[in-house]
Design an enzyme around this catalytic site. Structure first.
Site, PDB file in Angstrom:
ATOM      1  N   ASP A 437      22.075  68.167 -66.280  1.00 38.74           N
ATOM      2  CA  ASP A 437      21.416  67.650 -65.084  1.00 38.74           C
ATOM      3  C   ASP A 437      21.899  66.497 -64.445  1.00 38.74           C
ATOM      4  O   ASP A 437      22.823  65.906 -65.083  1.00 38.74           O
ATOM      5  CB  ASP A 437      19.748  67.445 -65.695  1.00 38.74           C
ATOM      6  CG  ASP A 437      18.784  67.325 -64.642  1.00 38.74           C
ATOM      7  OD1 ASP A 437      18.876  67.494 -63.380  1.00 38.74           O
ATOM      8  OD2 ASP A 437      17.607  67.599 -65.171  1.00 38.74           O
ATOM      9  N   ASP A 494      14.129  72.188 -57.576  1.00 34.79           N
ATOM     10  CA  ASP A 494      12.897  71.687 -58.449  1.00 34.79           C
ATOM     11  C   ASP A 494      11.505  72.341 -57.932  1.00 34.79           C
ATOM     12  O   ASP A 494      10.411  72.219 -58.437  1.00 34.79           O
ATOM     13  CB  ASP A 494      12.688  70.299 -58.677  1.00 34.79           C
ATOM     14  CG  ASP A 494      13.501  69.632 -59.928  1.00 34.79           C
ATOM     15  OD1 ASP A 494      14.059  70.808 -60.551  1.00 34.79           O
ATOM     16  OD2 ASP A 494      13.298  68.631 -60.103  1.00 34.79           O
TER      17      ASP A 494
HETATM   18  C1  DGJ Z   1      14.913  67.469 -63.240  1.00 31.86           C
HETATM   19  C2  DGJ Z   1      15.277  69.047 -63.309  1.00 31.86           C
HETATM   20  O1  DGJ Z   1      15.469  69.625 -62.185  1.00 31.86           O
HETATM   21  C3  DGJ Z   1      14.102  69.662 -64.012  1.00 31.86           C
HETATM   22  O2  DGJ Z   1      14.230  71.015 -63.967  1.00 31.86           O
HETATM   23  C4  DGJ Z   1      13.908  69.006 -65.402  1.00 31.86           C
HETATM   24  O3  DGJ Z   1      15.014  69.530 -66.137  1.00 31.86           O
HETATM   25  C5  DGJ Z   1      13.891  67.623 -65.264  1.00 31.86           C
HETATM   26  N1  DGJ Z   1      14.826  66.848 -64.454  1.00 31.86           N
HETATM   27  C6  DGJ Z   1      14.067  66.987 -66.613  1.00 31.86           C
HETATM   28  O4  DGJ Z   1      13.831  65.643 -66.546  1.00 31.86           O
END
Ligand code: DGJ
Length: 690
Positions: A437, A494
């Site tokens: 991430d 997301d």
């Molecule tokens: C952002 C990501 O896009 C989510 O899927 C998740 O992993 C969160 N971060 C976790 O902090």
């Protein structure tokens, strides 16, 4: 001198007059093999008249200030103390091979060498081009464009991409006009806002027909794009790293690769070229059968309990999941997003016996195990920061993002620390997947940061070649072919809102194949949009790409459970051919319908996903035209989810009761009439060539 490259779908011709920098004199539909290139170069000259220079300065692969080029130049460079240099390059060498060309130009006065490289892939039809600058003494580079292309004259608009968190890949249509359309990404990462792509359709082109040019700059550190019409009417397209991304003087600089292609089959021709290129040339583990994912983020967030996670894993496996991904919250003292990034040790409060009990349970359910990291980041509230505040990138006064700072990946100590942390976890446990991430923009543009990240990824991949890596950055904040050379999947957004996803996936398919595009079934009420969608719509939208689940599976109703099981079973039965299929965006006669056709490489079968994104203006559905079928062949068409038809759909269309047989010609030139449906629903049609 002239050079040409051909791949059966396009011809590219470059010419260099009197030793000057080469220019693209032709790019488009294939030219005859007997074309006289000398004549072509002469014919490419434009006239001059009043109000112009006495000769048109070259719109070359690196337009030069020294020639008084009346537009944006391809290189801005200064000596080590900042005095601008005005290079004047002359031809030095050309190396040609089958579909390969390297051109070398030298500027003896300033001790500079410019090199451009072109590679045309005859299978995928993608042209890869990059440029390099070598200097005898250190210089400061402000701007270096990858080899510059001309843009077509018979084009009224260009399409580039913007977006935001939960709304990636928005297509921005801008009419061509005098001057520049500039995209300059100062965020230091690819970004939701700045996907580095450009599409230039010629007049009348659509998804399925017409001439189209497309570009993608494969770099994760932020790009600069210039699409310019100069006063004489010529048009140029430049891509490179964001201006000023090189913070130190140096003797060698390189651009990332600019990927481009020309299509005679509409936007889809470009999309297919890019999709195939990503699958065949960019990603390193292309032939894996994609396992169905379960990701626990939206089920538990930071609230980790081994017993709960085991229970969730059992339910996820019963739905058909094959890989369990443990998301954020397993390390340091990470009870929310204010702390612990940088402390990559397992939280013994949550996992008193380490990860083994959970991993064993996941394995016992027949799933593999994946884990989340955000290596490039650090929270001020972390042991790592307290020990090494000097590892942070950027100014002390900078504004934080998600309560976190960025580590300076140009420092080898930082890379070594992160390598040891990740390698420690990956060696200690049976982990086959990393979700990587990156949840904030950078405090500055810095090409060394991107190179540092690439180096860390490369080192980890070499040490753990079997571990797959996914690129995530708050969803789709780092999607580009530079990161895809080191990862195998992107977390597209997301947003698990099926309606938003339908749109994002449709546009992202212009550059991404299904096999790398993660898509999950989220909770009944979406956590990022507040919208509620039924399970059928959510499941089918996820089934369009690399499918997964990201809700608490224990909350599903029996109906939702069985729908999801069924769609997952369907996806597994079809994934092998679908992951190498071409995603073709259909020209929908109804603006409310967003439809695509996934066509198998051997063209014997296809699936159409026709998503209803809103209520239509007219009452009855307009026939949906398919594409790239065999005109004379017959196809068996089956509406596989016809059981979803609402009772308000009252007609007795044959397709609602069973398969129909229709010719490719009819399907492409008239289209298939689908049953009436509510918005936020999806029809799924399977087609088989008879
Ligand atoms: C952002 C990501 O896009 C989510 O899927 C998740 O992993 C969160 N971060 C976790 O902090």
């Amino acid at each position: 001198m002239q050079w040409r490259m051909d791949d059966g779908s396009q011809t590219l011709v470059l010419a260099s007059d009197k030793g000057r920098m080469a220019r693209v004199i032709y790019w488009g539909s294939p030219l005859s093999r007997s074309e006289d290139l000398d004549m072509l170069a002469q014919a490419a000259q434009l006239d001059v008249t009043g109000g112009m220079l006495d000769e048109n300065p070259d719109l070359s692969i690196c337009p030069e200030a020294g020639q008084a080029f009346p537009g944006q130049v391809g290189m801005v460079v200064a000596d080590a103390i900042g005095t601008p240099l005005v290079p004047h390059f002359t031809f030095a060498d050309a190396v040609t091979g089958k579909n390969h060309l390297t051109l070398v130009y030298k500027d003896a006065n300033n001790g500079l060498t410019y090199t451009a490289e072109f590679n045309l892939n005859a299978d995928t039809h993608v042209l890869s081009a990059k440029a390099a600058l070598d200097a005898d003494a250190p210089v400061r580079l402000h701007w270096l464009a990858a080899p510059v292309f001309t843009a077509p004259q018979l084009s009224d608009e260009m399409i580039d991409f913007a977006g935001r968190w939960c709304d990636e890949f928005k297509m921005i249509h801008t009419p061509w006009s005098a001057g520049i359309r500039l995209r300059e990404n100062r965020t230091g990462r690819t970004g939701h806002e700045h996907f580095p792509g450009l599409i230039v359709p010629c007049r009348g082109a659509s998804n399925t027909q017409g001439q189209v040019y497309a570009f993608h700059y494969g770099w994760s550190g932020g790009h600069r794009m210039v699409a310019e019409e100069i006063p004489d009417g010529r048009r140029q397209v430049q891509f490179g790293n964001a201006m000023g991304a090189e913070l130190s003087t140096g003797k060698r600089f390189e651009t990332a690769t600019l990927f481009s292609t020309f299509s005679n089959q509409g936007l889809n021709g470009c999309a297919v070229a890019f999709q195939r290129h990503v699958r065949g040339e960019i990603i390193q583990q292309p032939n894996l059968v994609r396992p169905v994912h379960y990701n626990c983020w939206e089920a538990i967030y930071f609230d980790h309990s081994v017993d709960e996670l085991k229970d969730i894993a059992t339910h996820a496996a019963a739905l058909g999941a094959e890989r369990f991904v443990l998301d954020d919250g397993w390390f340091g003292k990470r009870d929310d997003d204010t702390s612990a990034l940088g402390d990559w040790q397992i939280d013994a409060r949550k996992y008193p016996n380490g990860l083994t009990p959970l991993i064993n349970h996941v394995h016992a359910q027949g799933m593999s195990f994946g884990i989340w990291f955000e290596p490039e980041m650090i929270n001020p509230d972390s042991d790592a920061f307290r020990a090494h505040p000097e590892w942070v990138l950027g100014d002390k006064a900078q504004v934080l993002g998600r309560q976190q700072l960025v580590l300076n990946l140009a420092l080898s100590d930082v890379r070594d620390y992160l390598f040891d942390c990740l390698a420690g976890i990956l060696s200690a446990y049976d982990i086959e997947y990393v979700k990587w991430d990156h949840n904030r923009v950078l405090p500055c543009v810095d090409a060394d940061q991107t190179r540092g990240t690439y180096a860390l990824l490369d080192r980890l991949r070499e040490a753990f070649p079997k571990v797959e890596i996914e690129s995530c950055a708050s969803g789709g904040g780092r999607i580009d072919y530079g990161i895809l050379e080191r990862t195998g999947r992107v977390w597209l957004s997301d947003s698990n809102d099926a309606l938003e996803r339908l749109k994002i996936q449709h546009n992202a398919a212009l550059f991404l194949p299904a096999s790398v595009t993660g898509s999950h079934v989220g909770p009944y009420t979406c956590h990022t949009s507040g919208r509620t969608h039924n399970i059928r719509f959510r499941a089918w939208v996820a089934a369009q790409r690399h499918m997964g689940f990201e809700m608490d599976p224990r909350d599903l109703t029996p109906d939702a459970h069985s729908v999801l099981q069924d769609v997952t079973t369907w996806w597994k039965a079809n994934r092998e051919w679908m992951q190498t299929a071409d995603i073709l965006r259909l020209d929908s006669a109804d603006d409310a319908v967003i439809a695509e056709q996934q066509l198998a490489r051997d063209q014997t079968r296809f699936v159409v996903f026709a998503g209803k994104a809103e209520t239509s203006d007219q009452i009855a559905p307009r026939p949906l035209r398919l594409t790239l079928l065999d005109n004379t062949a017959q196809y068996r068409i089956e509406l596989i989810n016809r059981g979803d038809a609402h009772h308000l759909s009252r007609g007795d269309q044959q397709i609602k009761s069973g398969p129909v047989t229709l010719s490719g010609g009819y399907l492409m030139n008239h289209g298939i009439a689908l049953p009436w449906s509510f918005p936020d629903s999806m029809w799924v049609l399977e087609g088989t060539k008879l």
